[in-house]
Design a protein around this motif. Structure first.
Motif, short mmCIF file in Angstrom:
data_model
loop_
_atom_site.label_atom_id
_atom_site.label_comp_id
_atom_site.label_asym_id
_atom_site.label_seq_id
_atom_site.Cartn_x
_atom_site.Cartn_y
_atom_site.Cartn_z
N ALA A 229 10.15 15.69 -22.29
CA ALA A 229 10.67 15.48 -20.78
C ALA A 229 9.82 14.65 -20.11
CB ALA A 229 10.84 16.89 -20.33
N VAL A 230 8.36 14.76 -20.38
CA VAL A 230 7.32 14.03 -19.49
C VAL A 230 7.33 12.50 -19.93
CG1 VAL A 230 4.98 13.80 -19.37
CG2 VAL A 230 5.83 16.08 -19.40
N ALA A 231 7.81 12.48 -21.17
CA ALA A 231 7.64 10.85 -21.78
C ALA A 231 8.90 10.27 -21.22
CB ALA A 231 7.75 10.79 -23.40
N ALA A 232 10.11 11.10 -21.32
CA ALA A 232 11.33 10.65 -20.57
C ALA A 232 11.14 10.12 -19.10
CB ALA A 232 12.58 11.64 -20.99
N ALA A 233 10.58 11.09 -18.49
CA ALA A 233 10.29 10.85 -17.04
C ALA A 233 9.64 9.64 -16.72
CB ALA A 233 9.74 12.16 -16.16
N ALA A 234 8.29 9.40 -17.56
CA ALA A 234 7.52 8.17 -17.60
C ALA A 234 8.28 6.92 -17.62
CB ALA A 234 6.36 8.46 -18.48
N GLU A 235 9.04 6.96 -18.81
CA GLU A 235 10.01 6.11 -19.32
C GLU A 235 10.83 5.66 -18.12
OE1 GLU A 235 12.81 4.53 -22.84
OE2 GLU A 235 11.47 6.22 -23.20
N ALA A 236 11.52 6.72 -17.57
CA ALA A 236 12.26 6.19 -16.33
C ALA A 236 11.74 5.73 -15.21
CB ALA A 236 13.10 7.55 -16.08
N PHE A 237 10.66 6.20 -14.82
CA PHE A 237 9.98 5.65 -13.68
C PHE A 237 9.74 4.17 -14.16
CE2 PHE A 237 6.94 5.61 -10.30
CZ PHE A 237 5.88 5.04 -10.67
N SER A 238 9.23 3.85 -15.17
CA SER A 238 8.55 2.55 -15.57
C SER A 238 9.84 1.42 -15.45
CB SER A 238 7.93 2.38 -16.67
OG SER A 238 8.66 2.89 -17.93
N LEU B 230 0.98 -1.18 -0.13
CA LEU B 230 -0.01 0.00 0.14
C LEU B 230 0.93 1.19 0.07
CD1 LEU B 230 -2.99 -0.73 2.52
CD2 LEU B 230 -3.11 -0.48 -0.03
N GLY B 231 1.99 1.28 0.61
CA GLY B 231 2.87 2.42 0.98
C GLY B 231 3.58 2.59 -0.62
N GLU B 232 3.66 1.42 -1.41
CA GLU B 232 4.37 1.55 -2.77
C GLU B 232 3.46 2.11 -3.66
OE1 GLU B 232 7.41 1.18 -3.88
OE2 GLU B 232 8.09 0.99 -1.86
N ALA B 233 2.12 1.62 -3.41
CA ALA B 233 1.12 2.00 -4.25
C ALA B 233 0.78 3.51 -4.24
CB ALA B 233 -0.22 1.26 -4.10
N ASP B 234 0.75 3.91 -2.84
CA ASP B 234 0.64 5.45 -2.68
C ASP B 234 1.53 6.07 -3.37
OD1 ASP B 234 -0.59 7.57 -1.43
OD2 ASP B 234 0.89 7.56 0.26
N ASN B 235 2.93 5.65 -3.33
CA ASN B 235 4.14 6.41 -3.83
C ASN B 235 4.01 6.43 -5.58
OD1 ASN B 235 5.54 7.05 -1.52
ND2 ASN B 235 6.71 5.09 -1.77
N VAL B 236 3.39 5.36 -6.17
CA VAL B 236 3.13 5.15 -7.52
C VAL B 236 1.91 6.42 -7.86
CG1 VAL B 236 2.36 3.74 -9.31
CG2 VAL B 236 3.94 2.81 -7.72
N VAL B 237 1.08 6.18 -6.99
CA VAL B 237 -0.21 7.13 -7.36
C VAL B 237 0.34 8.56 -7.39
CG1 VAL B 237 -2.34 7.97 -6.58
CG2 VAL B 237 -1.92 5.75 -6.75
N ILE C 146 3.18 13.08 -12.93
CA ILE C 146 3.31 12.89 -14.28
C ILE C 146 2.12 13.72 -14.94
CG2 ILE C 146 3.53 11.39 -16.25
CD1 ILE C 146 5.31 9.71 -14.16
N ALA C 147 0.86 13.12 -14.76
CA ALA C 147 -0.40 13.84 -15.26
C ALA C 147 -0.25 15.29 -15.04
CB ALA C 147 -1.42 13.15 -14.60
N ILE C 148 0.00 15.98 -13.88
CA ILE C 148 0.03 17.32 -13.79
C ILE C 148 1.00 17.92 -14.87
CG2 ILE C 148 0.55 19.22 -12.35
CD1 ILE C 148 -0.85 17.30 -10.04
N ALA C 149 2.33 17.33 -14.76
CA ALA C 149 3.27 18.04 -15.77
C ALA C 149 2.69 17.72 -17.04
CB ALA C 149 4.65 17.25 -15.52
N ALA C 150 1.92 16.84 -17.62
CA ALA C 150 1.74 16.51 -18.92
C ALA C 150 0.65 17.27 -19.42
CB ALA C 150 1.38 14.94 -19.16
N ARG C 151 -0.26 18.05 -18.54
CA ARG C 151 -1.28 18.79 -19.00
C ARG C 151 -1.15 20.14 -19.68
NH1 ARG C 151 -4.78 18.87 -13.64
NH2 ARG C 151 -5.15 17.04 -13.47
#
Length: 148
Positions: free
Chosen positions: A129-138, A91-98, A104-109
């Motif tokens: 930059a947003v795409a790169a951040a999402a890719e690095a995150f995944s 749950l802690g990890e899921a909270d961090n992911v959310v 990321i969603a706010i930055a992509a708007r």
């Protein structure tokens, strides 16, 4: 007078003897009842001993059942505690992911401009930059073994 005194004493002895015989008959009846009660009491004691032995066996069986249940319950409780700890960590990890996904969603708007003249197009550099951040995150999630 001797004769009448002797007769009175013999009459008194006869009466006392009859009272003694009557009392002996009464005692004999009571002793007979007591012996009958003794036999029934022995039967009751035998039944009580049998019931006690059955109860002792049942208590032994209950003790074994309680021990087995206690062992099973202890292992299940330990497993439940371990599962609860794992769920808490997840749950802690899921909270961090959310949180990261919301960032990321706010930055992509696209940024809305107050002028309705033209529809603003996201800058290619910020979208990249947003795409790169999402890719690095995944990639980071996959390396930790948490990728879905």
């Amino acid at each position: 007078m001797n004769h009448s005194l002797g007769m009175a004493i013999e009459t008194l002895v006869a009466i006392l003897l009859m009272l003694t015989i009557g009392y002996c008959i009464l005692l004999n009846k009571r002793l007979t009842r007591l012996k009958a009660d003794e036999h029934s009491l022995k039967a009751v004691i035998a039944e009580l001993i049998t019931a006690t032995e059955i109860a002792e066996r049942a208590i032994g069986g209950l003790k074994l059942a309680v021990r087995d249940v206690n062992e099973n319950l202890g292992s299940q409780l330990a497993a439940a505690t371990q599962m609860s700890d794992q769920l808490y960590k997840q749950l802690g990890e899921a909270d961090n992911v959310v949180r990261r996904l919301s960032k990321i969603a706010i930055a992509a708007r696209p940024v809305a401009s107050p002028e309705p003249v033209a529809v603003p197009v996201a800058k290619p550099s910020s979208a990249k930059a947003v795409a790169a951040a999402a890719e690095a995150f995944s990639e980071r999630r996959r390396s930790n073994g948490l990728a879905a």
